[in-house]
Design an enzyme around this catalytic site. Sequence first.
Site, PDB file in Angstrom:
ATOM      1  CG  ASP A   1      -1.786   1.221   1.334  1.00  0.00           C
ATOM      2  OD1 ASP A   1      -2.889   1.187   0.776  1.00  0.00           O
ATOM      3  OD2 ASP A   1      -1.357   2.214   1.953  1.00  0.00           O
TER       4      ASP A   1
ATOM      5  CE1 TYR B   1       0.557   7.644   2.743  1.00  0.00           C
ATOM      6  CE2 TYR B   1       1.021   5.392   2.070  1.00  0.00           C
ATOM      7  CZ  TYR B   1       0.217   6.307   2.725  1.00  0.00           C
ATOM      8  OH  TYR B   1      -0.910   5.863   3.382  1.00  0.00           O
TER       9      TYR B   1
ATOM     10  CE  LYS C   1      -3.922   4.697   0.843  1.00  0.00           C
ATOM     11  NZ  LYS C   1      -2.481   4.400   0.863  1.00  0.00           N
TER      12      LYS C   1
ATOM     13  CG  HIS D   1      -4.853   9.765   0.520  1.00  0.00           C
ATOM     14  ND1 HIS D   1      -3.500   9.725   0.345  1.00  0.00           N
ATOM     15  CD2 HIS D   1      -5.054   9.272   1.769  1.00  0.00           C
ATOM     16  CE1 HIS D   1      -2.907   9.233   1.416  1.00  0.00           C
ATOM     17  NE2 HIS D   1      -3.830   8.955   2.304  1.00  0.00           N
TER      18      HIS D   1
END
Length: 290
Positions: free
Chosen positions: A50, A55, A84, A116
């Site tokens: 994930d 990120y 996302k 998200h």
Amino acid sequence: MSLTSTTPSVLLNTGVQMPLLGLGTYKLLSPEDVCRAVDAALLAGYRSFDTAAVYQNEAELGRALKQLLPKHGLTREDVFITSKLDPKNQGESTMEGALHSLSQLDLGYIDLYLIHEPGTDGLDATDQRNPANRAQSWATLEELHAQGKLKAIGVSNYTPAHMKELIQSCKTHPAVLQVEFHPQFCQTELRSVCEKHGVCFEAYSSLGKGALVTDPVVMEIAKNCERTPAQVLLRWAVQQGVPVLPKSSNPGRIKDNARIFDFTLSDADMNRLSALDCGHKYCVDSSQVV
């Protein structure tokens, strides 16, 4: 993805199997850290990973998988990748954001792509443009799903109200809702909405940002089971059919977190854990987003 029968999984409404256990990669930034974590995860049996645009490690994850899958005798089809949409791309920039994720990962397609959060970067939670933006985002994801670039689409951090709004207006039902879920935040209403509409309810922050591993009830159950508190918390979720995404950069902990399918919690222990529910959130609060 082509999951082996030994990979515990849940059937999505797209007809695809999604593993019950995935590696969360939030805060894994350096190529070395990503590579070490992915290597340990593949060795421990993880087949789901994930990530997210925010990120800032999609490219690192894609490169690590391309490098490591052959080492473990696996192919792209053997793993399930979730990413996302960056909240700054919510609305008219969704296509740009999603295509950027596809390009960064460079794995041909994304197994699951999520909006998200229900809000938009730069807008207040009460801004009336939020509903239109996420509706536009969803329509774009539907388009990319139809093209086969996103094998399944879903949302993250949505409330029951956001879910009902989406389900009433969408052409393609969301396959997954990924939200914070642990014994202190059981999300009963949200799980009910998902169950009613065939949406897979997936957990993140199963350990309550680490706070729950020192909870006396969790520690007592772990001691009696001869398991770690983290394993107990993850088992509590998967025993209810809820997929989990524990995150760690520590190979030993990654291995330990995977050992959740060789024991069962008693009904009494499950109930004791669920009784800790007090509506306490540790992460994103979307309740004020219109």
